[in-house]
Design a protein around this motif. Structure first.
Motif, PDB file in Angstrom:
ATOM      1  N   SER A   1       0.876  -1.227  -0.024  1.00 25.74           N
ATOM      2  CA  SER A   1      -0.181   0.096   0.147  1.00 25.74           C
ATOM      3  C   SER A   1       0.882   1.175   0.204  1.00 25.74           C
ATOM      4  O   SER A   1       0.224   2.439  -0.218  1.00 25.74           O
ATOM      5  CB  SER A   1      -0.907  -0.062   1.355  1.00 25.74           C
ATOM      6  N   LEU A   2       2.117   1.108   0.394  1.00 28.10           N
ATOM      7  CA  LEU A   2       3.206   2.356   0.515  1.00 28.10           C
ATOM      8  C   LEU A   2       4.193   2.153  -0.919  1.00 28.10           C
ATOM      9  O   LEU A   2       4.736   1.164  -0.771  1.00 28.10           O
ATOM     10  CB  LEU A   2       3.474   2.331   1.728  1.00 28.10           C
ATOM     11  N   PRO A   3       4.112   3.179  -1.633  1.00 32.11           N
ATOM     12  CA  PRO A   3       5.028   3.158  -2.756  1.00 32.11           C
ATOM     13  C   PRO A   3       6.249   2.738  -2.393  1.00 32.11           C
ATOM     14  O   PRO A   3       7.101   1.689  -2.762  1.00 32.11           O
ATOM     15  CB  PRO A   3       4.927   4.410  -3.586  1.00 32.11           C
ATOM     16  N   VAL A   4       6.904   3.667  -1.655  1.00 32.57           N
ATOM     17  CA  VAL A   4       8.502   3.485  -1.120  1.00 32.57           C
ATOM     18  C   VAL A   4       8.431   3.744   0.336  1.00 32.57           C
ATOM     19  O   VAL A   4       8.017   4.567   0.851  1.00 32.57           O
ATOM     20  CB  VAL A   4       9.417   4.536  -1.980  1.00 32.57           C
ATOM     21  N   ILE A   5       9.246   2.798   0.970  1.00 27.96           N
ATOM     22  CA  ILE A   5       9.535   2.991   2.450  1.00 27.96           C
ATOM     23  C   ILE A   5      10.870   3.368   2.557  1.00 27.96           C
ATOM     24  O   ILE A   5      11.922   2.340   2.096  1.00 27.96           O
ATOM     25  CB  ILE A   5       8.843   1.693   3.249  1.00 27.96           C
ATOM     26  N   TYR A   6      11.436   4.200   3.529  1.00 29.83           N
ATOM     27  CA  TYR A   6      12.725   4.647   3.711  1.00 29.83           C
ATOM     28  C   TYR A   6      12.871   4.542   5.157  1.00 29.83           C
ATOM     29  O   TYR A   6      11.968   5.027   5.976  1.00 29.83           O
ATOM     30  CB  TYR A   6      12.780   6.079   3.249  1.00 29.83           C
ATOM     31  N   LEU A   7      14.097   3.853   5.262  1.00 26.75           N
ATOM     32  CA  LEU A   7      14.664   3.551   6.819  1.00 26.75           C
ATOM     33  C   LEU A   7      15.840   3.819   6.954  1.00 26.75           C
ATOM     34  O   LEU A   7      16.863   3.673   6.217  1.00 26.75           O
ATOM     35  CB  LEU A   7      14.418   1.923   7.136  1.00 26.75           C
ATOM     36  N   ASP A   8      15.855   4.708   8.045  1.00 24.69           N
ATOM     37  CA  ASP A   8      17.488   5.220   8.370  1.00 24.69           C
ATOM     38  C   ASP A   8      17.572   4.968   9.913  1.00 24.69           C
ATOM     39  O   ASP A   8      17.639   6.142  10.928  1.00 24.69           O
ATOM     40  CB  ASP A   8      17.510   6.602   7.920  1.00 24.69           C
TER      41      ASP A   8
ATOM     42  N   ALA B   1       7.968  -3.845   6.608  1.00 24.31           N
ATOM     43  CA  ALA B   1       8.381  -2.592   5.596  1.00 24.31           C
ATOM     44  C   ALA B   1       8.292  -3.240   4.194  1.00 24.31           C
ATOM     45  O   ALA B   1       7.446  -2.790   3.241  1.00 24.31           O
ATOM     46  CB  ALA B   1       9.598  -1.905   5.835  1.00 24.31           C
ATOM     47  N   ILE B   2       8.897  -4.202   4.008  1.00 27.03           N
ATOM     48  CA  ILE B   2       9.053  -4.983   2.526  1.00 27.03           C
ATOM     49  C   ILE B   2       7.224  -5.391   2.200  1.00 27.03           C
ATOM     50  O   ILE B   2       7.096  -5.673   1.218  1.00 27.03           O
ATOM     51  CB  ILE B   2       9.744  -6.218   2.678  1.00 27.03           C
TER      52      ILE B   2
ATOM     53  N   ARG C   1       9.727  -0.354  -3.315  1.00 25.90           N
ATOM     54  CA  ARG C   1      10.862  -0.766  -2.766  1.00 25.90           C
ATOM     55  C   ARG C   1      10.792  -0.078  -1.526  1.00 25.90           C
ATOM     56  O   ARG C   1      10.361   0.828  -0.993  1.00 25.90           O
ATOM     57  CB  ARG C   1      11.912  -0.173  -3.718  1.00 25.90           C
ATOM     58  N   THR C   2      11.706  -0.950  -0.426  1.00 20.72           N
ATOM     59  CA  THR C   2      12.089  -0.428   0.549  1.00 20.72           C
ATOM     60  C   THR C   2      13.801  -0.109   0.617  1.00 20.72           C
ATOM     61  O   THR C   2      14.248  -0.871   0.187  1.00 20.72           O
ATOM     62  CB  THR C   2      11.959  -1.454   1.688  1.00 20.72           C
ATOM     63  N   VAL C   3      14.032   1.104   1.361  1.00 21.97           N
ATOM     64  CA  VAL C   3      15.396   1.814   0.973  1.00 21.97           C
ATOM     65  C   VAL C   3      15.863   1.855   2.621  1.00 21.97           C
ATOM     66  O   VAL C   3      15.091   2.394   3.347  1.00 21.97           O
ATOM     67  CB  VAL C   3      15.462   3.001   0.211  1.00 21.97           C
ATOM     68  N   VAL C   4      17.294   1.371   2.664  1.00 17.13           N
ATOM     69  CA  VAL C   4      17.481   1.336   4.163  1.00 17.13           C
ATOM     70  C   VAL C   4      18.865   2.172   3.805  1.00 17.13           C
ATOM     71  O   VAL C   4      19.920   1.652   2.949  1.00 17.13           O
ATOM     72  CB  VAL C   4      17.984  -0.128   4.609  1.00 17.13           C
TER      73      VAL C   4
END
Length: 265
Positions: A177-184, A220-221, A227-230
């Motif tokens: 449901s979420l186009p891109v998830i960003y994790l830092d 997240a995935i 994509r998920t970006v870390v």
């Protein structure tokens, strides 16, 4: 960390008192941080909300500033869509993915993405950091009333209500449901420079390292579509020991990318 709330002027006292109650912190009244010795840090309420070490020789404050300083310089001269973070989230051509920054921190990367054209939602669980973010967003919105460039960015940058757990929040979202998830997630800093020690030690003490960061990966995935970006330090291990589909490396950091569907060309 010993933390209290102060006001820098009488006009800010009602807000400072309300914030202290909300965060369940002691309110020390209208006070100068340089003259305080009872606590190590204060949240100063005035024209800006800022985290300030106390005492005469304290370094400068930590605050969220989307209008001037580093944020303004990077917005104007940061390299546009050629920046690695833009490539990492899949920005290309006329495609600007909607991004959820699930570990927003001080919002710096979220602001960069919003300034480049992405709609960005920020999620933050630490109540003090969330308060700093909220103050920064409000000042951005105020500045946007007289600056068209900032107005478009402010319209794309949103702070979500504070959550106790980003992993739990992500788990509650529908699949893809979420186009891109960003994790830092916060990682123990190996930087030894005096600048980092003076300016960011309070923030690191406040937030600490995210010991439960690995728990973010599976939800997240599952929740992302593209994509998920870390974001990781260059030599740090993969989050949750999960090998990415690809990675973009820089001098001191890298972006690990976990793809589900290809971004539009």
């Amino acid at each position: 960390m010993q933390l209290a709330v102060t006001a820098t002027e009488t006009a800010a006292a009602p807000y400072a008192q309300a914030l202290a109650e909300e965060l369940r912190l002691e309110y020390l009244g209208v006070a100068d941080s340089r003259n305080i010795s009872s606590v190590a840090y204060v949240l100063e309420c005035g024209g800006k909300l800022q985290l300030q070490a106390t005492g005469r020789k304290a370094p400068g404050p930590i605050l969220v500033d989307f209008v001037s300083g580093v944020a303004a310089h990077r917005r104007k001269f940061g390299g546009g869509k050629g920046q690695q973070i833009a490539k990492a989230v899949g920005m290309k051509g006329s495609f600007y993915p909607r991004v959820l920054d699930a570990t927003a921190g001080l919002g710096r990367d979220a602001f960069v993405l919003a300034s480049l054209g992405c709609e960005v939602q920020m999620l933050e669980r630490n109540p003090v950091v969330h308060a700093l973010l909220n103050d920064g967003v409000k000042r951005l919105q105020a500045a946007a009333t007289s600056d068209p460039d900032l107005a478009s960015i402010a319209a794309r940058l949103k702070l979500l209500p504070r959550v106790d757990s980003a992993a739990a929040w992500l788990s509650q979202q529908p699949g893809e449901s979420l186009p891109v998830i960003y994790l830092d997630p916060m990682f123990p800093s190996r930087e030894k420079s005096a600048k980092v020690k003076k300016e960011m030690v309070a923030f690191h003490q406040l937030v600490g390292s995210d010991e439960d960061a690995d728990q973010l990966m599976a939800p997240a995935i599952a929740a992302c579509y593209y994509r998920t970006v870390v974001k990781r330090p260059r030599l740090a291990p993969w989050l949750a020991e999960l090998k990415p589909n690809l990675a973009l490396e820089g001098k001191s950091g890298r972006f690990d990318i976990y793809t589900r569907h290809g971004v539009p060309g």
